[in-house]
Design a protein around this motif. Sequence first.
Motif, PDB file in Angstrom:
ATOM      1  N   ARG A   1       9.764  -8.121 -47.852  1.00 15.45           N
ATOM      2  CA  ARG A   1      10.299  -9.047 -48.857  1.00 15.45           C
ATOM      3  C   ARG A   1       9.427  -9.068 -50.113  1.00 15.45           C
ATOM      4  O   ARG A   1       9.943  -9.138 -51.226  1.00 15.45           O
ATOM      5  CB  ARG A   1      10.437 -10.438 -48.238  1.00 15.45           C
ATOM      6  CG  ARG A   1      11.600 -10.454 -47.265  1.00 15.45           C
ATOM      7  CD  ARG A   1      11.605 -11.582 -46.293  1.00 15.45           C
ATOM      8  NE  ARG A   1      12.564 -11.262 -45.225  1.00 15.45           N
ATOM      9  CZ  ARG A   1      12.885 -12.089 -44.257  1.00 15.45           C
ATOM     10  NH1 ARG A   1      12.351 -13.285 -44.202  1.00 15.45           N
ATOM     11  NH2 ARG A   1      13.738 -11.715 -43.322  1.00 15.45           N
ATOM     12  N   LYS A   2       8.125  -8.981 -49.911  1.00 16.26           N
ATOM     13  CA  LYS A   2       7.232  -8.887 -51.077  1.00 16.26           C
ATOM     14  C   LYS A   2       7.480  -7.583 -51.833  1.00 16.26           C
ATOM     15  O   LYS A   2       7.452  -7.551 -53.067  1.00 16.26           O
ATOM     16  CB  LYS A   2       5.764  -8.984 -50.633  1.00 16.26           C
ATOM     17  CG  LYS A   2       5.350 -10.373 -50.190  1.00 16.26           C
ATOM     18  CD  LYS A   2       3.844 -10.498 -50.004  1.00 16.26           C
ATOM     19  CE  LYS A   2       3.363  -9.760 -48.779  1.00 16.26           C
ATOM     20  NZ  LYS A   2       1.925 -10.024 -48.525  1.00 16.26           N
ATOM     21  N   SER A   3       7.718  -6.518 -51.095  1.00 10.66           N
ATOM     22  CA  SER A   3       7.994  -5.224 -51.727  1.00 10.66           C
ATOM     23  C   SER A   3       9.271  -5.286 -52.550  1.00 10.66           C
ATOM     24  O   SER A   3       9.334  -4.770 -53.674  1.00 10.66           O
ATOM     25  CB  SER A   3       8.108  -4.126 -50.654  1.00 10.66           C
ATOM     26  OG  SER A   3       6.899  -3.965 -49.947  1.00 10.66           O
ATOM     27  N   ALA A   4      10.310  -5.923 -51.994  1.00 12.34           N
ATOM     28  CA  ALA A   4      11.590  -6.034 -52.697  1.00 12.34           C
ATOM     29  C   ALA A   4      11.440  -6.864 -53.969  1.00 12.34           C
ATOM     30  O   ALA A   4      11.946  -6.487 -55.041  1.00 12.34           O
ATOM     31  CB  ALA A   4      12.638  -6.662 -51.775  1.00 12.34           C
ATOM     32  N   LEU A   5      10.737  -7.985 -53.877  1.00 12.34           N
ATOM     33  CA  LEU A   5      10.527  -8.834 -55.057  1.00 12.34           C
ATOM     34  C   LEU A   5       9.677  -8.123 -56.103  1.00 12.34           C
ATOM     35  O   LEU A   5       9.906  -8.264 -57.307  1.00 12.34           O
ATOM     36  CB  LEU A   5       9.868 -10.154 -54.642  1.00 12.34           C
ATOM     37  CG  LEU A   5      10.755 -11.125 -53.853  1.00 12.34           C
ATOM     38  CD1 LEU A   5       9.936 -12.269 -53.284  1.00 12.34           C
ATOM     39  CD2 LEU A   5      11.872 -11.678 -54.735  1.00 12.34           C
ATOM     40  N   SER A   6       8.704  -7.342 -55.642  1.00 15.93           N
ATOM     41  CA  SER A   6       7.834  -6.608 -56.574  1.00 15.93           C
ATOM     42  C   SER A   6       8.614  -5.530 -57.318  1.00 15.93           C
ATOM     43  O   SER A   6       8.387  -5.295 -58.507  1.00 15.93           O
ATOM     44  CB  SER A   6       6.657  -5.977 -55.807  1.00 15.93           C
ATOM     45  OG  SER A   6       5.839  -6.975 -55.235  1.00 15.93           O
ATOM     46  N   ILE A   7       9.538  -4.879 -56.619  1.00  9.75           N
ATOM     47  CA  ILE A   7      10.380  -3.867 -57.275  1.00  9.75           C
ATOM     48  C   ILE A   7      11.219  -4.509 -58.374  1.00  9.75           C
ATOM     49  O   ILE A   7      11.305  -4.000 -59.498  1.00  9.75           O
ATOM     50  CB  ILE A   7      11.288  -3.164 -56.234  1.00  9.75           C
ATOM     51  CG1 ILE A   7      10.449  -2.256 -55.327  1.00  9.75           C
ATOM     52  CG2 ILE A   7      12.389  -2.360 -56.921  1.00  9.75           C
ATOM     53  CD1 ILE A   7      11.222  -1.671 -54.156  1.00  9.75           C
ATOM     54  N   GLN A   8      11.832  -5.649 -58.050  1.00 13.88           N
ATOM     55  CA  GLN A   8      12.667  -6.333 -59.045  1.00 13.88           C
ATOM     56  C   GLN A   8      11.824  -6.874 -60.204  1.00 13.88           C
ATOM     57  O   GLN A   8      12.245  -6.823 -61.371  1.00 13.88           O
ATOM     58  CB  GLN A   8      13.451  -7.480 -58.383  1.00 13.88           C
ATOM     59  CG  GLN A   8      14.491  -7.032 -57.359  1.00 13.88           C
ATOM     60  CD  GLN A   8      15.706  -6.398 -58.008  1.00 13.88           C
ATOM     61  OE1 GLN A   8      15.605  -5.667 -58.979  1.00 13.88           O
ATOM     62  NE2 GLN A   8      16.878  -6.672 -57.449  1.00 13.88           N
ATOM     63  N   ALA A   9      10.631  -7.372 -59.903  1.00 17.19           N
ATOM     64  CA  ALA A   9       9.755  -7.890 -60.962  1.00 17.19           C
ATOM     65  C   ALA A   9       9.287  -6.754 -61.870  1.00 17.19           C
ATOM     66  O   ALA A   9       9.236  -6.899 -63.094  1.00 17.19           O
ATOM     67  CB  ALA A   9       8.558  -8.612 -60.348  1.00 17.19           C
ATOM     68  N   ASN A  10       8.965  -5.620 -61.275  1.00 13.39           N
ATOM     69  CA  ASN A  10       8.512  -4.469 -62.050  1.00 13.39           C
ATOM     70  C   ASN A  10       9.615  -3.945 -62.970  1.00 13.39           C
ATOM     71  O   ASN A  10       9.343  -3.432 -64.064  1.00 13.39           O
ATOM     72  CB  ASN A  10       8.037  -3.354 -61.108  1.00 13.39           C
ATOM     73  CG  ASN A  10       7.388  -2.201 -61.855  1.00 13.39           C
ATOM     74  OD1 ASN A  10       6.442  -2.386 -62.617  1.00 13.39           O
ATOM     75  ND2 ASN A  10       7.897  -1.005 -61.643  1.00 13.39           N
ATOM     76  N   ASP A  11      10.863  -4.080 -62.521  1.00 12.67           N
ATOM     77  CA  ASP A  11      12.008  -3.639 -63.329  1.00 12.67           C
ATOM     78  C   ASP A  11      12.505  -4.724 -64.281  1.00 12.67           C
ATOM     79  O   ASP A  11      13.548  -4.566 -64.922  1.00 12.67           O
ATOM     80  CB  ASP A  11      13.161  -3.210 -62.411  1.00 12.67           C
ATOM     81  CG  ASP A  11      12.835  -1.944 -61.637  1.00 12.67           C
ATOM     82  OD1 ASP A  11      11.933  -1.210 -62.063  1.00 12.67           O
ATOM     83  OD2 ASP A  11      13.494  -1.693 -60.598  1.00 12.67           O
ATOM     84  N   LYS A  12      11.755  -5.851 -64.325  1.00 12.44           N
ATOM     85  CA  LYS A  12      12.113  -6.983 -65.198  1.00 12.44           C
ATOM     86  C   LYS A  12      13.506  -7.534 -64.888  1.00 12.44           C
ATOM     87  O   LYS A  12      14.291  -7.848 -65.791  1.00 12.44           O
ATOM     88  CB  LYS A  12      12.003  -6.580 -66.673  1.00 12.44           C
ATOM     89  CG  LYS A  12      10.586  -6.255 -67.108  1.00 12.44           C
ATOM     90  CD  LYS A  12      10.502  -5.890 -68.573  1.00 12.44           C
ATOM     91  CE  LYS A  12       9.068  -5.802 -69.070  1.00 12.44           C
ATOM     92  NZ  LYS A  12       8.147  -5.067 -68.222  1.00 12.44           N
ATOM     93  N   ASN A  13      13.790  -7.639 -63.613  1.00  9.43           N
ATOM     94  CA  ASN A  13      15.092  -8.150 -63.172  1.00  9.43           C
ATOM     95  C   ASN A  13      15.001  -9.559 -62.600  1.00  9.43           C
ATOM     96  O   ASN A  13      15.930 -10.022 -61.932  1.00  9.43           O
ATOM     97  CB  ASN A  13      15.692  -7.223 -62.113  1.00  9.43           C
ATOM     98  CG  ASN A  13      16.157  -5.908 -62.710  1.00  9.43           C
ATOM     99  OD1 ASN A  13      16.511  -5.847 -63.883  1.00  9.43           O
ATOM    100  ND2 ASN A  13      16.145  -4.854 -61.915  1.00  9.43           N
ATOM    101  N   ILE A  14      13.879 -10.230 -62.831  1.00  6.19           N
ATOM    102  CA  ILE A  14      13.704 -11.578 -62.297  1.00  6.19           C
ATOM    103  C   ILE A  14      13.705 -12.601 -63.430  1.00  6.19           C
ATOM    104  O   ILE A  14      12.977 -12.456 -64.413  1.00  6.19           O
ATOM    105  CB  ILE A  14      12.401 -11.679 -61.474  1.00  6.19           C
ATOM    106  CG1 ILE A  14      12.548 -10.896 -60.162  1.00  6.19           C
ATOM    107  CG2 ILE A  14      12.055 -13.137 -61.185  1.00  6.19           C
ATOM    108  CD1 ILE A  14      11.372 -10.988 -59.229  1.00  6.19           C
ATOM    109  N   PHE A  15      14.569 -13.623 -63.281  1.00  6.63           N
ATOM    110  CA  PHE A  15      14.601 -14.755 -64.206  1.00  6.63           C
ATOM    111  C   PHE A  15      14.098 -15.989 -63.481  1.00  6.63           C
ATOM    112  O   PHE A  15      14.307 -16.131 -62.275  1.00  6.63           O
ATOM    113  CB  PHE A  15      16.036 -15.047 -64.689  1.00  6.63           C
ATOM    114  CG  PHE A  15      16.654 -13.953 -65.506  1.00  6.63           C
ATOM    115  CD1 PHE A  15      15.880 -13.013 -66.167  1.00  6.63           C
ATOM    116  CD2 PHE A  15      18.042 -13.864 -65.638  1.00  6.63           C
ATOM    117  CE1 PHE A  15      16.466 -12.010 -66.929  1.00  6.63           C
ATOM    118  CE2 PHE A  15      18.630 -12.868 -66.392  1.00  6.63           C
ATOM    119  CZ  PHE A  15      17.827 -11.937 -67.041  1.00  6.63           C
TER     120      PHE A  15
END
Length: 209
Positions: free
Chosen positions: A110-124
């Motif tokens: 789950r941390k890996s998934a969130l990190s991928i989205q954060a790295n791609d600037k897909n988190i608001f």
Amino acid sequence: MKVAVLDITGKDTGRKVELSNEVFGVEPNNHAIYLDVKQYLANQRQGTHKSKERAEIAGSTRKIKKQKGTGTARAGSIKSGVFRGGGRMFGPKPRNYSFKLNKNLKRLARKSALSIQANDKNIFVIEDFNFESPKTKNFVNVLKALELDSKKSLFILGESSANVYLSSRNLKGSKVVDASGLNTYSVLNANKVVISESSLEGIESNLSK
């Protein structure tokens, strides 16, 4: 990593929150992601598939032809799987597809998934919100304000809100969960992940253990 906090109209509130590097900045582990997604999808399977076998077929039990002298293979029952209308040989049986995974591995996934989205600037990150009554139109307005109406989105709330959940239920491209219901598949399946302020603390405390 600092992220601006938006309101439900899509405007910047002027505040920023810090996303923990322990949760949103780890090196993604692809194998952990694979196992967690595999478990999630396996758990969705009902496993109620069933076909009738030879013993369960209704039909005559007489021997359909003599044992020898016909020039063809011997046959004892019309219910045999080699005949049309017979039972299915080695057919599917009800089974449970679920399997267990180590808690630490699930946290890593789950941390890996969130990190991928954060790295791609897909988190608001947005302010906490609720609706007075469950109306799909209210949730659609939020999606439009955040420019997510044409994208798959995941909303993570601090506490489960029946009105927000019911307002989003009819929308195919959006999913609403609370912090405790977060899973790897939903995070990666979304184009954008929208996190409420109150859910950040819960996400980080659950995944930083």
